[in-house]
Every structure is written in structure tokens, then in C-alpha cells.
Design a protein around this motif. Structure first.
Motif, PDB file in Angstrom:
ATOM      1  N   ALA A  70       0.912  -1.141  -0.100  1.00  0.00           N
ATOM      2  CA  ALA A  70       0.008   0.091   0.070  1.00  0.00           C
ATOM      3  C   ALA A  70       0.651   1.305   0.092  1.00  0.00           C
ATOM      4  CB  ALA A  70      -1.056  -0.071   1.148  1.00  0.00           C
ATOM      5  N   ASP A  71       2.058   1.231   0.931  1.00  0.00           N
ATOM      6  CA  ASP A  71       3.004   2.402   0.785  1.00  0.00           C
ATOM      7  C   ASP A  71       3.541   2.456  -0.670  1.00  0.00           C
ATOM      8  OD1 ASP A  71       2.520   2.701   3.603  1.00  0.00           O
ATOM      9  OD2 ASP A  71       4.346   1.524   3.937  1.00  0.00           O
ATOM     10  N   ALA A  72       3.781   1.420  -1.327  1.00  0.00           N
ATOM     11  CA  ALA A  72       4.233   1.659  -2.611  1.00  0.00           C
ATOM     12  C   ALA A  72       3.377   2.173  -3.909  1.00  0.00           C
ATOM     13  CB  ALA A  72       4.699   0.012  -3.255  1.00  0.00           C
ATOM     14  N   GLU A  73       1.951   1.928  -3.644  1.00  0.00           N
ATOM     15  CA  GLU A  73       0.882   2.307  -4.398  1.00  0.00           C
ATOM     16  C   GLU A  73       0.820   3.748  -4.278  1.00  0.00           C
ATOM     17  OE1 GLU A  73      -2.207  -1.344  -5.443  1.00  0.00           O
ATOM     18  OE2 GLU A  73      -2.827   0.342  -4.000  1.00  0.00           O
ATOM     19  N   HIS A  74       0.891   4.208  -2.928  1.00  0.00           N
ATOM     20  CA  HIS A  74       0.787   5.330  -2.439  1.00  0.00           C
ATOM     21  C   HIS A  74       1.977   6.153  -3.126  1.00  0.00           C
ATOM     22  CE1 HIS A  74      -0.442   9.068  -0.024  1.00  0.00           C
ATOM     23  NE2 HIS A  74       0.928   9.147   0.295  1.00  0.00           N
ATOM     24  N   ALA A  75       3.016   5.910  -3.052  1.00  0.00           N
ATOM     25  CA  ALA A  75       4.157   6.671  -3.622  1.00  0.00           C
ATOM     26  C   ALA A  75       4.147   6.852  -5.116  1.00  0.00           C
ATOM     27  CB  ALA A  75       5.285   5.964  -3.362  1.00  0.00           C
ATOM     28  N   GLN A  76       3.420   5.815  -5.917  1.00  0.00           N
ATOM     29  CA  GLN A  76       3.206   5.947  -7.170  1.00  0.00           C
ATOM     30  C   GLN A  76       2.112   6.966  -7.555  1.00  0.00           C
ATOM     31  OE1 GLN A  76       1.941   1.690  -8.150  1.00  0.00           O
ATOM     32  NE2 GLN A  76       4.450   1.098  -8.468  1.00  0.00           N
ATOM     33  N   LEU A  77       1.198   6.987  -6.719  1.00  0.00           N
ATOM     34  CA  LEU A  77      -0.101   7.881  -7.004  1.00  0.00           C
ATOM     35  C   LEU A  77       0.595   9.319  -6.718  1.00  0.00           C
ATOM     36  CD1 LEU A  77      -3.139   8.334  -7.256  1.00  0.00           C
ATOM     37  CD2 LEU A  77      -3.375   8.485  -4.767  1.00  0.00           C
ATOM     38  N   ILE A  78       1.252   9.389  -5.674  1.00  0.00           N
ATOM     39  CA  ILE A  78       1.809  10.837  -5.557  1.00  0.00           C
ATOM     40  C   ILE A  78       2.643  11.295  -6.579  1.00  0.00           C
ATOM     41  CG2 ILE A  78       3.384  12.095  -4.019  1.00  0.00           C
ATOM     42  CD1 ILE A  78       0.653  11.263  -2.769  1.00  0.00           C
ATOM     43  N   GLU A  79       3.347  10.371  -7.216  1.00  0.00           N
ATOM     44  CA  GLU A  79       4.210  10.709  -8.550  1.00  0.00           C
ATOM     45  C   GLU A  79       3.364  11.204  -9.542  1.00  0.00           C
ATOM     46  OE1 GLU A  79       7.636   8.370 -11.322  1.00  0.00           O
ATOM     47  OE2 GLU A  79       6.955   7.470  -9.398  1.00  0.00           O
ATOM     48  N   TYR A 126      -8.369  15.248  10.091  1.00  0.00           N
ATOM     49  CA  TYR A 126      -7.484  14.908   9.346  1.00  0.00           C
ATOM     50  C   TYR A 126      -7.463  14.006   8.086  1.00  0.00           C
ATOM     51  CZ  TYR A 126      -2.726  12.792   8.156  1.00  0.00           C
ATOM     52  OH  TYR A 126      -1.804  12.347   7.372  1.00  0.00           O
ATOM     53  N   HIS A 127      -7.900  12.853   8.771  1.00  0.00           N
ATOM     54  CA  HIS A 127      -8.079  11.504   7.859  1.00  0.00           C
ATOM     55  C   HIS A 127      -9.443  11.992   6.664  1.00  0.00           C
ATOM     56  CE1 HIS A 127      -5.001   8.908   9.170  1.00  0.00           C
ATOM     57  NE2 HIS A 127      -5.587   9.104  10.420  1.00  0.00           N
ATOM     58  N   ASP A 128     -10.263  12.880   7.274  1.00  0.00           N
ATOM     59  CA  ASP A 128     -11.417  13.084   6.287  1.00  0.00           C
ATOM     60  C   ASP A 128     -10.907  14.169   5.097  1.00  0.00           C
ATOM     61  OD1 ASP A 128     -13.287  11.462   7.769  1.00  0.00           O
ATOM     62  OD2 ASP A 128     -13.793  13.259   8.824  1.00  0.00           O
ATOM     63  N   ARG A 129     -10.019  14.952   5.556  1.00  0.00           N
ATOM     64  CA  ARG A 129      -9.514  15.745   4.546  1.00  0.00           C
ATOM     65  C   ARG A 129      -8.513  15.199   3.664  1.00  0.00           C
ATOM     66  NH1 ARG A 129      -7.249  20.996   7.776  1.00  0.00           N
ATOM     67  NH2 ARG A 129      -6.525  21.581   5.685  1.00  0.00           N
ATOM     68  N   VAL A 130      -7.722  14.339   3.950  1.00  0.00           N
ATOM     69  CA  VAL A 130      -6.928  13.541   3.376  1.00  0.00           C
ATOM     70  C   VAL A 130      -7.743  12.668   2.423  1.00  0.00           C
ATOM     71  CG1 VAL A 130      -4.839  11.923   3.039  1.00  0.00           C
ATOM     72  CG2 VAL A 130      -4.700  13.560   4.784  1.00  0.00           C
ATOM     73  N   ARG A 131      -8.664  11.996   2.860  1.00  0.00           N
ATOM     74  CA  ARG A 131      -9.503  11.157   1.660  1.00  0.00           C
ATOM     75  C   ARG A 131     -10.248  12.226   0.990  1.00  0.00           C
ATOM     76  NH1 ARG A 131     -12.567   9.585   5.509  1.00  0.00           N
ATOM     77  NH2 ARG A 131     -11.261   7.803   6.313  1.00  0.00           N
ATOM     78  N   GLY A 139      -4.533   6.627  -2.263  1.00  0.00           N
ATOM     79  CA  GLY A 139      -4.472   8.034  -1.641  1.00  0.00           C
ATOM     80  C   GLY A 139      -4.218   7.991  -0.071  1.00  0.00           C
ATOM     81  N   THR A 140      -4.766   6.979   0.523  1.00  0.00           N
ATOM     82  CA  THR A 140      -4.548   6.943   2.158  1.00  0.00           C
ATOM     83  C   THR A 140      -4.151   5.599   2.355  1.00  0.00           C
ATOM     84  OG1 THR A 140      -6.882   5.802   1.959  1.00  0.00           O
ATOM     85  CG2 THR A 140      -7.036   8.337   2.112  1.00  0.00           C
ATOM     86  N   ARG A 141      -3.478   5.162   1.541  1.00  0.00           N
ATOM     87  CA  ARG A 141      -3.114   3.862   1.758  1.00  0.00           C
ATOM     88  C   ARG A 141      -3.946   2.494   2.011  1.00  0.00           C
ATOM     89  NH1 ARG A 141       0.876   7.756   3.649  1.00  0.00           N
ATOM     90  NH2 ARG A 141       2.755   7.500   2.820  1.00  0.00           N
ATOM     91  N   TRP A 142      -5.109   2.840   1.600  1.00  0.00           N
ATOM     92  CA  TRP A 142      -6.134   1.744   1.905  1.00  0.00           C
ATOM     93  C   TRP A 142      -6.314   1.519   3.290  1.00  0.00           C
ATOM     94  CZ3 TRP A 142      -8.783  -0.250  -2.124  1.00  0.00           C
ATOM     95  CH2 TRP A 142      -8.050   0.008  -3.462  1.00  0.00           C
ATOM     96  N   ARG A 143      -6.682   2.930   3.884  1.00  0.00           N
ATOM     97  CA  ARG A 143      -6.818   3.106   5.327  1.00  0.00           C
ATOM     98  C   ARG A 143      -7.941   2.267   5.800  1.00  0.00           C
ATOM     99  NH1 ARG A 143      -6.295   5.981   9.881  1.00  0.00           N
ATOM    100  NH2 ARG A 143      -8.064   6.656  10.933  1.00  0.00           N
ATOM    101  N   GLU A 144      -9.347   2.384   5.160  1.00  0.00           N
ATOM    102  CA  GLU A 144     -10.448   1.571   5.650  1.00  0.00           C
ATOM    103  C   GLU A 144     -10.104   0.238   5.665  1.00  0.00           C
ATOM    104  OE1 GLU A 144     -13.383   3.164   6.581  1.00  0.00           O
ATOM    105  OE2 GLU A 144     -11.835   5.096   6.703  1.00  0.00           O
TER     106      GLU A 144
END
Length: 327
Positions: A70-79, A126-131, A139-144
Motif C-alpha cells: 500500500a505504501d508503494a501504491e501511495h508513492a506511485q499515486l503521488i508521483e 485530518y483523515h477526512d481531509r486527506v480522503r 491515496g490513503t494507503r487503503w486506510r479503511e
């Protein structure tokens, strides 16, 4: 007995005089707890990995999923988002939410403040705003999904579970019967105070009164969480920061002689890494190399100590007072 969720601040525990690793030890004793479940950061150098075992508090691991993917997916999304104006705007919104929450967590905190409705509401916001900015998923590293998996793991447990502070608002509704610790009558004591002193000495600020810090360190006898050997090593780091190598060496050698199996597990690595650097800076290359090898032979040396030892073996350490990037 139901499960009690104890908020963890991770490495930020080193910042707070009244909510540090020593405070957590005292809080657990206040709750009458001698063992905890670990459902927080997997950082091997987490401050509680030192403090809890030496204080006689057992730490039980949990079979938690590996979320590196999930961290790797997040990094790819940011890029990906950084390539487009709308994406960059979303990242700015998420970054602003993170900065505001970080400002709350880095201001001085106490146990009642950490567990207050205002702090938990800020974590939820904070988590609501990031979501809202990045969407649930990468985007949220699959937080839910992670919180659902964590809640399933914690179902049926009894006792105290260490969880990241910002997970509390999402976990509590998923765990009927879960409670937060009652800190109404809790007051931090000597363990917390001494831990705060050592944390301050390890992370010097520009406005710190070094003479006052050294005097305070010299007055203390230490305890199991913050032993005398650590106080000596922390004082040595101050002398090293101002270039007094002989004083630093004397204190580090004394600290090294005070290392036992009962001291926090990271202390030996930090002490010996600094001692190797000081011996190098004083021109004793052969002894410095032997000290660096001793660091690498330790099974629980912190990564910063291992990095210093590996760098020291490659080339002699030279004291640079303008570059304090040392363990």
C-alpha cells in the motif's frame, strides 16, 4: 475485561516532556498493566521498544498484515498526481491537512490532551481531509481496509493494545466495548521527568542552555528506563556537539563500562557508535575501527548507529561542528 486502546505517538514520544516513553510506562503501571499488545509502528527503533521491556512490561506481537504494497501504491499515486495541475492542487490540500495535524502533535502534550475529544476529533478531521483530497485507496494507503483488518485482529482480545493515535477515531466504532484509558487521576512522575531530560539532551536545539543540561544530567542517578549509562552518553553528545572531544571520550567510556543486559537495547549501539567517532576524531583509528565493528556485531543496534559504524569503517570520522548529522 475488555480491550483498552492506548494511543501511541511513535517517534514523537521523544518530543514531549509529559507524554514520552517514560510517561507511557508510568501510565501502564497506573492502570495496573504488566503486558501490552503491539498494534502500532513496526519501526524497530520505536522508543517504547526500549522502555517497556526494561520496565518489566511484556510486549506481545500481533499477526498484522504487511502493508508495504500500500505504501508503494501511495508513492506511485503521488508521483502521478505531481504531473498534473489538478493533482498538485489535491496534494497541496492533503499536505496542508497533514501540516495542521502535525502542528497539534508536536506541541507539548499531556496524557489528558492526547486522549481528549478535541485531539481525537482533529485526527478524524485530518483523515477526512486527506480522503477528500486523494480518495480512499492508494491515496490513503487503503486506510479503511487496514482499519477493518486491524479491528478483526483485535476482536476478542483482552488487556491494553498500543495503537497509533490517529487510528483511534476509526477503531473505536469498529470495536464495540473497546475503551480508552482513564487518565483523570494520572500524574507523570520521576520516570517521565528523567526520560524527558535525556530526550532533550539527545536532540539539542539552538536555544538550549548546554551548561544547565549538563548540570542536570550530572545530578541524576538514572533508573531502569533511563539508566546512568544513558545520561553519561547523552552528556557526551553535548560535549561532542561543541567539540570537546576529551570530555566526550571520558563520558562515553564510562557509559560503555555501565552497559549491562538490563539497559535499554538500543543504548549499546548508540554509545559505541559515538565512542568510535570520538576515538576517530582523536586520531586513534585502530581502536575506532574495533569500536565500529562492535556496533555492527550487536543484534539490536539502531539503524542510525549501524550507519555511523559502517561510514566510520569506510573512512575516518572527522568532527564537523557545522554538520551534526551523527547518531
Amino acid at each position: 475485561m475488555s480491550v483498552t486502546l492506548l494511543p501511541d505517538l511513535g517517534d514523537l514520544l521523544r518530543l514531549h516532556p509529559q507524554y514520552n516513553a517514560g510517561t507511557v510506562v508510568e501510565l501502564l503501571r497506573h492502570l495496573g498493566v504488566r503486558a501490552v499488545w503491539w498494534a502500532t509502528s513496526d519501526d524497530p527503533d520505536h522508543p517504547l521498544r526500549d522502555a517497556l521491556p526494561v520496565a518489566g512490561i511484556d510486549v506481545h506481537g500481533l499477526a498484522l498484515p504487511d502493508w508495504a504494497w500500500a505504501d508503494a501504491e501511495h508513492a506511485q499515486l503521488i508521483e502521478f498526481l505531481n504531473q498534473y495541475p489538478q493533482g498538485r492542487e489535491r496534494l497541496r490540500d492533503a499536505g496542508q491537512a497533514e501540516r495542521e495535524f502535525a502542528a497539534l502533535l508536536t506541541a507539548p502534550l499531556t496524557a489528558p490532551q492526547v486522549l481528549s475529544p478535541a485531539t481525537l476529533a482533529a485526527a478524524a478531521t485530518y483523515h477526512d481531509r486527506v480522503r477528500a483530497a486523494l480518495d480512499e485507496g492508494p491515496g490513503t494507503r487503503w486506510r479503511e481496509r487496514r482499519l477493518e483488518a486491524l479491528a478483526t485482529t483485535l476482536e476478542g482480545l483482552q488487556g491494553v493494545v498500543l495503537v497509533p493515535l490517529d487510528d483511534l477515531p476509526g477503531l473505536v466504532p469498529r470495536l464495540p466495548g473497546a475503551a480508552l484509558p482513564d487518565v483523570a487521576t494520572f500524574v507523570p512522575g520521576e520516570i517521565s521527568r528523567l526520560r524527558a531530560l535525556a530526550d532533550r539532551a539527545w536532540s539539542l536545539g539552538e536555544d538550549d542552555d548546554l551548561n544547565a543540561l549538563l548540570a542536570a544530567l550530572a545530578r541524576e542517578t538514572g533508573d531502569r528506563v533511563t539508566p546512568r549509562a544513558e545520561l553519561d552518553a547523552a552528556a557526551a553528545s553535548i560535549y561532542l556537539a561543541v567539540g570537546d572531544l576529551n570530555a566526550a571520550r571520558e563520558l562515553l567510556e564510562r557509559a560503555a563500562h555501565g552497559l549491562t543486559d538490563e539497559v535499554p537495547r538500543s543504548l549499546a549501539g548508540l554509545t559505541l557508535a559515538r565512542l568510535g567517532q570520538v576515538r576517530d576524531a582523536l586520531g586513534d583509528r585502530e581502536l575506532a575501527q574495533r569500536t565500529y565493528r562492535a556496533v555492527l556485531a550487536l543484534s539490536h543496534a539502531p539503524q542510525v548507529a549501524r550507519d555511523a559504524a559502517e561510514n566510520g569503517l569506510r573512512e575516518p570520522f572527522v568532527l564537523d561542528l557545522d554538520d551534526p548529522s551523527r547518531p
